[in-house]
Design an enzyme around this catalytic site. Structure first.
Site, short mmCIF file in Angstrom:
data_model
loop_
_atom_site.label_atom_id
_atom_site.label_comp_id
_atom_site.label_asym_id
_atom_site.label_seq_id
_atom_site.Cartn_x
_atom_site.Cartn_y
_atom_site.Cartn_z
N SER A 159 -18.44 -22.81 -39.00
CA SER A 159 -19.98 -22.19 -38.38
C SER A 159 -19.88 -21.02 -37.92
CB SER A 159 -20.51 -23.26 -37.41
OG SER A 159 -20.60 -24.49 -38.14
N ARG A 187 -16.15 -28.02 -40.35
CA ARG A 187 -16.50 -26.44 -40.66
C ARG A 187 -16.39 -25.52 -39.66
NH1 ARG A 187 -21.48 -29.27 -41.11
NH2 ARG A 187 -22.97 -28.84 -39.46
N ASN A 232 -24.38 -32.35 -29.25
CA ASN A 232 -25.14 -33.02 -27.99
C ASN A 232 -26.51 -33.57 -28.45
OD1 ASN A 232 -23.30 -31.57 -26.34
ND2 ASN A 232 -24.66 -29.38 -26.45
N ASP A 291 -19.70 -29.31 -30.37
CA ASP A 291 -20.99 -29.90 -31.54
C ASP A 291 -21.42 -31.45 -31.05
OD1 ASP A 291 -22.56 -29.73 -33.45
OD2 ASP A 291 -21.42 -30.36 -34.99
N ASN A 340 -28.90 -20.17 -34.37
CA ASN A 340 -29.50 -21.33 -33.65
C ASN A 340 -31.09 -21.09 -33.31
OD1 ASN A 340 -26.50 -22.51 -31.72
ND2 ASN A 340 -27.48 -23.17 -33.85
N THR A 391 -26.01 -17.02 -33.50
CA THR A 391 -27.14 -16.38 -34.24
C THR A 391 -27.87 -17.02 -34.99
OG1 THR A 391 -25.52 -15.67 -35.80
CG2 THR A 391 -25.87 -14.22 -33.91
#
Length: 241
Positions: free
Chosen positions: A195, A193, A21, A19, A67, A65
């Site tokens: 996710s 989290r 980017n 995570d 994203n 799924t």
């Protein structure tokens, strides 16, 4: 007194939620896709570090799924990045003895990308070094739902008796059926989290949430987290004598 880290104490399977980017790119005044390209380059460094730290399995969360809810431009750019990444890296992974697998719901991905994924798995199927699993169009709930559908079909077909369905049955139907459960799950970027990542498999995994944005996550930091894992007392619900 905490025991020193030894290779045998370390995690054999590490899963990473990559995570940060987009934020990394925004901080530099660049578009989000610039950060995704930087993040893709970081993957190679971590894969190459795995043997040094005794990590046999590495699973990375590349595209969830959920994203698909991002902008069309970002999603299209990510799909193009995945295609180029596979074409660019596969020969190197074969040379480095890295076996590549993909997990997730493939039908929604475009035909060319699915073909490259199949080719990458076939090209590296003989490799015996690090096992790299890429979660692409993956969601933990979606995976469990698809597994239950397959299990239910086997029950309907008479291949499986309902009374034989227990805790050890479902994992055989998951995308990760050939992989051990992760020992350590790392999430970068400061978010705490999971996710929807490896929900079933990570029931007893250790977690590390670090502030570093993924494109800045180095092999040294990876090694530090692996070493910290070796000092943990993992009881799996039992009590240490």
């Amino acid at each position: 007194m905490a025991k020193p880290f030894l290779e045998t104490d370390g995690p054999k399977h590490v899963a990473i939620i990559m995570d940060g980017n987009g934020r990394w790119a925004t901080q530099r005044g660049r578009p989000r896709l610039f950060g995704h390209h930087a993040g893709a380059r970081r993957v190679r460094e971590i894969v190459e570090a795995c043997p040094e730290y005794g990590v046999k399995y590495l699973t990375i969360f590349a595209f969830s799924t959920e994203n698909w809810k991002r902008t069309q431009v970002e999603v299209a750019g990510l799909m193009s990045l995945f295609r180029r990444y596979i074409m660019k890296e596969m020969q190197a992974f074969v040379k480095e003895n890295v076996r590549v697998r993909f997990i997730g719901d493939r039908p929604r991905l475009d035909k060319k990308l699915r073909g490259l994924m199949d080719e990458a798995e076939e090209m590296t199927s003989h490799c015996t070094g690090t096992n790299l699993t890429i979660a692409l169009n993956y969601g933990g709930r979606d995976e469990v739902a698809r597994a239950v559908q397959r299990l239910a079909q086997d029950v309907a077909d008479g291949k499986l008796c309902p009374s034989d369905v227990h805790e050890e049955t479902l994992p055989k139907y998951l995308d990760t059926c050939v992989l051990p459960d992760p020992d350590l799950v790392i999430r970068t970027s400061g978010e705490a989290r999971i996710s929807n990542f490896l929900l079933w498999q990570s029931a007893y995994a250790e977690y590390e949430f670090v502030d570093t944005l993924w494109p800045d996550f180095s092999s040294d930091e990876f090694g530090k987290l692996v070493g910290q894992y070796g000092k943990r007392d993992r009881r799996f619900g039992a009590v240490t004598a």
